[in-house]
Design a protein around this motif. Structure first.
Motif, PDB file in Angstrom:
ATOM      1  N   GLN A  59       0.838  -1.209   0.000  1.00  0.00           N
ATOM      2  CA  GLN A  59       0.000   0.000   0.000  1.00  0.00           C
ATOM      3  C   GLN A  59       0.873   1.260   0.000  1.00  0.00           C
ATOM      4  O   GLN A  59       0.590   2.229  -0.706  1.00  0.00           O
ATOM      5  CB  GLN A  59      -0.871  -0.041   1.247  1.00  0.00           C
ATOM      6  CG  GLN A  59      -1.999   0.937   1.260  1.00  0.00           C
ATOM      7  CD  GLN A  59      -2.920   0.668   2.446  1.00  0.00           C
ATOM      8  OE1 GLN A  59      -2.473   0.238   3.515  1.00  0.00           O
ATOM      9  NE2 GLN A  59      -4.197   0.899   2.261  1.00  0.00           N
ATOM     10  N   ALA A  60       1.959   1.215   0.777  1.00  0.00           N
ATOM     11  CA  ALA A  60       2.842   2.389   0.878  1.00  0.00           C
ATOM     12  C   ALA A  60       3.523   2.669  -0.456  1.00  0.00           C
ATOM     13  O   ALA A  60       3.645   3.834  -0.875  1.00  0.00           O
ATOM     14  CB  ALA A  60       3.875   2.165   1.973  1.00  0.00           C
TER      15      ALA A  60
ATOM     16  N   ASP B 215       6.489  14.828  -5.260  1.00  0.00           N
ATOM     17  CA  ASP B 215       7.364  15.246  -4.159  1.00  0.00           C
ATOM     18  C   ASP B 215       8.595  14.343  -4.084  1.00  0.00           C
ATOM     19  O   ASP B 215       9.715  14.822  -3.869  1.00  0.00           O
ATOM     20  CB  ASP B 215       6.619  15.198  -2.816  1.00  0.00           C
ATOM     21  CG  ASP B 215       5.632  16.348  -2.675  1.00  0.00           C
ATOM     22  OD1 ASP B 215       5.687  17.283  -3.509  1.00  0.00           O
ATOM     23  OD2 ASP B 215       4.805  16.315  -1.747  1.00  0.00           O
ATOM     24  N   LEU B 216       8.360  13.035  -4.269  1.00  0.00           N
ATOM     25  CA  LEU B 216       9.478  12.088  -4.209  1.00  0.00           C
ATOM     26  C   LEU B 216      10.517  12.431  -5.274  1.00  0.00           C
ATOM     27  O   LEU B 216      11.717  12.473  -5.005  1.00  0.00           O
ATOM     28  CB  LEU B 216       8.963  10.663  -4.420  1.00  0.00           C
ATOM     29  CG  LEU B 216      10.046   9.580  -4.349  1.00  0.00           C
ATOM     30  CD1 LEU B 216      10.101   8.991  -2.939  1.00  0.00           C
ATOM     31  CD2 LEU B 216       9.800   8.466  -5.346  1.00  0.00           C
ATOM     32  N   MET B 217      10.044  12.688  -6.486  1.00  0.00           N
ATOM     33  CA  MET B 217      10.976  13.002  -7.577  1.00  0.00           C
ATOM     34  C   MET B 217      11.717  14.306  -7.303  1.00  0.00           C
ATOM     35  O   MET B 217      12.929  14.397  -7.496  1.00  0.00           O
ATOM     36  CB  MET B 217      10.218  13.111  -8.911  1.00  0.00           C
ATOM     37  CG  MET B 217       9.746  11.769  -9.447  1.00  0.00           C
ATOM     38  SD  MET B 217       8.824  11.952 -10.994  1.00  0.00           S
ATOM     39  CE  MET B 217      10.144  12.346 -12.158  1.00  0.00           C
TER      40      MET B 217
ATOM     41  N   MET C  32      12.905   6.040 -14.056  1.00  0.00           N
ATOM     42  CA  MET C  32      12.215   5.004 -13.280  1.00  0.00           C
ATOM     43  C   MET C  32      13.175   4.329 -12.306  1.00  0.00           C
ATOM     44  O   MET C  32      12.816   4.052 -11.157  1.00  0.00           O
ATOM     45  CB  MET C  32      11.554   3.989 -14.221  1.00  0.00           C
ATOM     46  CG  MET C  32      10.341   4.596 -14.935  1.00  0.00           C
ATOM     47  SD  MET C  32       9.666   3.599 -16.293  1.00  0.00           S
ATOM     48  CE  MET C  32       9.037   2.173 -15.430  1.00  0.00           C
ATOM     49  N   GLN C  33      14.419   4.100 -12.751  1.00  0.00           N
ATOM     50  CA  GLN C  33      15.398   3.462 -11.856  1.00  0.00           C
ATOM     51  C   GLN C  33      15.688   4.350 -10.645  1.00  0.00           C
ATOM     52  O   GLN C  33      15.765   3.875  -9.514  1.00  0.00           O
ATOM     53  CB  GLN C  33      16.696   3.160 -12.612  1.00  0.00           C
ATOM     54  CG  GLN C  33      16.593   1.855 -13.392  1.00  0.00           C
ATOM     55  CD  GLN C  33      17.613   1.730 -14.501  1.00  0.00           C
ATOM     56  OE1 GLN C  33      18.179   2.722 -14.977  1.00  0.00           O
ATOM     57  NE2 GLN C  33      17.851   0.503 -14.933  1.00  0.00           N
ATOM     58  N   GLN C  34      15.816   5.651 -10.892  1.00  0.00           N
ATOM     59  CA  GLN C  34      16.090   6.559  -9.766  1.00  0.00           C
ATOM     60  C   GLN C  34      14.897   6.623  -8.816  1.00  0.00           C
ATOM     61  O   GLN C  34      15.060   6.778  -7.609  1.00  0.00           O
ATOM     62  CB  GLN C  34      16.428   7.950 -10.292  1.00  0.00           C
ATOM     63  CG  GLN C  34      17.778   7.995 -11.003  1.00  0.00           C
ATOM     64  CD  GLN C  34      18.045   9.376 -11.574  1.00  0.00           C
ATOM     65  OE1 GLN C  34      18.169  10.364 -10.844  1.00  0.00           O
ATOM     66  NE2 GLN C  34      18.124   9.469 -12.886  1.00  0.00           N
TER      67      GLN C  34
ATOM     68  N   ALA D 240      14.882   5.670  -4.912  1.00  0.00           N
ATOM     69  CA  ALA D 240      14.382   6.604  -3.886  1.00  0.00           C
ATOM     70  C   ALA D 240      13.325   5.925  -3.015  1.00  0.00           C
ATOM     71  O   ALA D 240      13.252   6.165  -1.800  1.00  0.00           O
ATOM     72  CB  ALA D 240      13.807   7.854  -4.552  1.00  0.00           C
ATOM     73  N   MET D 241      12.517   5.061  -3.615  1.00  0.00           N
ATOM     74  CA  MET D 241      11.499   4.330  -2.838  1.00  0.00           C
ATOM     75  C   MET D 241      12.173   3.377  -1.850  1.00  0.00           C
ATOM     76  O   MET D 241      11.726   3.238  -0.705  1.00  0.00           O
ATOM     77  CB  MET D 241      10.567   3.557  -3.777  1.00  0.00           C
ATOM     78  CG  MET D 241       9.623   4.419  -4.591  1.00  0.00           C
ATOM     79  SD  MET D 241       8.451   5.339  -3.566  1.00  0.00           S
ATOM     80  CE  MET D 241       7.249   4.056  -3.210  1.00  0.00           C
ATOM     81  N   ALA D 242      13.238   2.725  -2.281  1.00  0.00           N
ATOM     82  CA  ALA D 242      13.955   1.814  -1.373  1.00  0.00           C
ATOM     83  C   ALA D 242      14.589   2.621  -0.243  1.00  0.00           C
ATOM     84  O   ALA D 242      14.520   2.230   0.928  1.00  0.00           O
ATOM     85  CB  ALA D 242      15.003   1.021  -2.149  1.00  0.00           C
ATOM     86  N   ASP D 243      15.170   3.782  -0.581  1.00  0.00           N
ATOM     87  CA  ASP D 243      15.829   4.622   0.431  1.00  0.00           C
ATOM     88  C   ASP D 243      14.865   5.071   1.522  1.00  0.00           C
ATOM     89  O   ASP D 243      15.246   5.229   2.671  1.00  0.00           O
ATOM     90  CB  ASP D 243      16.442   5.870  -0.219  1.00  0.00           C
ATOM     91  CG  ASP D 243      17.696   5.529  -1.006  1.00  0.00           C
ATOM     92  OD1 ASP D 243      18.203   4.396  -0.833  1.00  0.00           O
ATOM     93  OD2 ASP D 243      18.153   6.372  -1.809  1.00  0.00           O
ATOM     94  N   ARG D 244      13.605   5.326   1.154  1.00  0.00           N
ATOM     95  CA  ARG D 244      12.670   5.802   2.183  1.00  0.00           C
ATOM     96  C   ARG D 244      11.982   4.648   2.925  1.00  0.00           C
ATOM     97  O   ARG D 244      11.058   4.854   3.699  1.00  0.00           O
ATOM     98  CB  ARG D 244      11.662   6.801   1.606  1.00  0.00           C
ATOM     99  CG  ARG D 244      10.592   6.199   0.727  1.00  0.00           C
ATOM    100  CD  ARG D 244       9.715   7.281   0.106  1.00  0.00           C
ATOM    101  NE  ARG D 244       8.810   7.920   1.057  1.00  0.00           N
ATOM    102  CZ  ARG D 244       7.694   7.381   1.538  1.00  0.00           C
ATOM    103  NH1 ARG D 244       7.346   6.165   1.178  1.00  0.00           N
ATOM    104  NH2 ARG D 244       6.923   8.050   2.373  1.00  0.00           N
ATOM    105  N   GLY D 245      12.420   3.433   2.632  1.00  0.00           N
ATOM    106  CA  GLY D 245      11.904   2.281   3.376  1.00  0.00           C
ATOM    107  C   GLY D 245      10.606   1.722   2.837  1.00  0.00           C
ATOM    108  O   GLY D 245       9.933   0.944   3.510  1.00  0.00           O
TER     109      GLY D 245
END
Ligand code: AMP
Length: 443
Positions: free
Chosen positions: A95-96, A109-111, A257-259, A263-268
């Protein structure tokens, strides 16, 4: 292996066919009696596909070993989290991580925060006075987007859906009052001008394995006119690019898309599933229009039939966080055309019988994927959504397009289809337009 497929559209029928080629035993959870999926499934659970608890306990009872979630609705409701807490691996994000699609502001915002390229200028509003000031001060064209899911029908583009500041204000007000997209907040983005393309990729949380590029046609009528729809059809080319997209554009899009995945992995909140990037090819490279967190419909029907690697094995490796960096596809062009009920896009006519000559369609070499139809007493009837799709596959776009037309001739009844999709002159028009855009001579 026992595999559950959630969803009853053309995309899910294409998933089921790919699983069948892998020798999987498929189970289906869907809202309508999709005859293509039903025939291939050991058992079917009919009902709301976002009913997470019901579907998860049904899957547990049947010893499901892997689930593939087609649409975004169940992902927004946390279907992956629920399945995995019961020990059933799922192709689909948590879900996250699904917020990349379910909250457009989250994705932007993530980008921005991670400094990822390909971002248009954007603003967010939750009060009318601030939006009114923005609109009155602005001297450029923009796009208004509700934040949450709207079935692809909530975005309004200056020049396409509205053309005055008054109309922009009225739509902003409507989103705030009616909470279109789930919240009283919306995004405004600079309007991007170029050619759209879709990049779908398998993703295990770290590695992205891309599928061939495809181009969707969202507008209901030929010549890209009329209301926005879920998508009327799509095509892909034998070199896995598109005639107006360069290798460099493709690599840059994949890099974006890779970045994003990093970034998604970095924020957990690592992203695992199918990531779809909708891009605008522009003079200075591609910009990201939106993320979807699942296969696109129709574009899934362009790529899955030409997958040469074993689909089930790719899916299992995805859930084991062990995806190969590339997945093999046949070097073929594909043209997918959707058959939709008359009036689709505004007042679709449900309950009309469609006569589908499956043997003759097979004889043309085209693939047939059923979508939102209902089967009653052996007959197929339209609902208010897209009915079925035919996909021509050949060495060239021109041949793939004629095969899709041959196949359409074997569907009878009251329906509409966009015949222009994948036609040579239409594709050439896009190539010419893109060339002018790159030269800076597009008016
Ligand atoms: P989305 O749901 O964000 O993909 O938006 C749906 C459609 O709206 C896209 O496929 C584009 O055709 C259009 N669109 C979205 N964002 C923009 C933008 N910034 N500029 C121009 N068109 C856009």
């Amino acid at each position: 292996m026992k595999v559950l497929v959630v969803g009853g559209g053309g995309r899910e029928h294409a998933i089921v066919e790919a699983l069948r080629r892998s020798g999987a035993e498929t189970y289906a959870a869907m809202a309508n009696q999709n005859p293509g999926i039903r025939r291939r499934s050991k058992e079917v659970l009919l009902g709301d596909v976002t009913a997470v608890d019901r579907i998860v306990s049904w899957a547990k009872e049947r010893g499901i070993e892997l689930a593939i979630i087609g649409p975004e609705g169940p992902l927004e409701k946390g279907m992956t989290d629920a399945l995995e807490s019961e020990g059933v691996p799922a192709v689909g994000p948590s879900q996250a991580a699904a917020q990349l699609e379910t909250n457009k502001e989250f994705a932007r915002d993530l980008m921005r925060d991670a400094g990822i390229p390909g971002l248009p200028q954007f603003w967010a509003f939750d009060n009318l006075a601030a939006f009114e000031k923005f609109v009155n001060d602005s001297d450029f064209e923009f796009v208004i987007k509700p934040l949450g899911l709207t079935g692809g029908k909530g975005v309004r583009v200056w020049g396409d859906h509205f053309s005055t500041k008054e109309a922009a204000l009225a739509y902003g007000k409507e989103i705030l009052e009616r909470k279109i997209g789930g919240t009283a907040r919306f995004l405004v983005e600079e309007k991007l001008v170029g050619e759209e393309f879709s990049l779908q990729a398998f993703c295990d949380g770290r590695t992205l394995a891309p599928t061939p590029l495809a181009q969707d046609h969202k507008r209901a009528y030929e010549g890209d006119r009329g209301p926005n729809t879920g998508g009327m059809g799509s095509y892909s080319d034998a070199d896995h690019l598109l005639p107006f997209v360069t290798k460099d554009d493709f690599e840059r899009a994949l890099g974006i898309m890779q970045q994003t995945v990093a970034a998604m992995a970095d924020r957990g909140t690592p992203f695992k599933g199918i990531l779809y990037g909708g891009f605008m090819a522009m003079k200075d490279g591609p910009k990201l229009l939106e993320y979807n967190v699942r296969f696109a419909d129709p574009e899934s029907m362009n790529v899955l039939p030409i997958l040469e690697d074993d689909f089930l094995e790719v899916c299992v490796r995805l859930t084991e966080r062990n995806l190969p960096a590339s997945v093999k596809f046949a070097r073929k062009a594909t043209v997918c055309k959707y058959v939709v009920p008359m009036g689709y896009g505004s007042h679709p006519k449900a309950g009309e019988q469609l006569k589908v000559d499956e043997d003759s369609i097979r004889g043309t070499g085209a693939r047939l994927f059923y979508a939102s139809v209902d089967e009653k007493a052996g007959h197929v009837y339209t609902t208010t959504s897209r009915s079925l799709a035919v996909v021509g596959i050949a060495a060239t776009l021109e041949d793939a397009e004629s095969i899709s037309e041959e196949a359409l001739a074997f569907v009878a009844g009251s329906f509409y289809a966009r015949r222009d999709i994948g036609k040579l002159e239409v594709v050439q028009h896009k190539v010419d337009r893109m060339r002018k855009l790159r030269e800076g001579t597009l008016k």
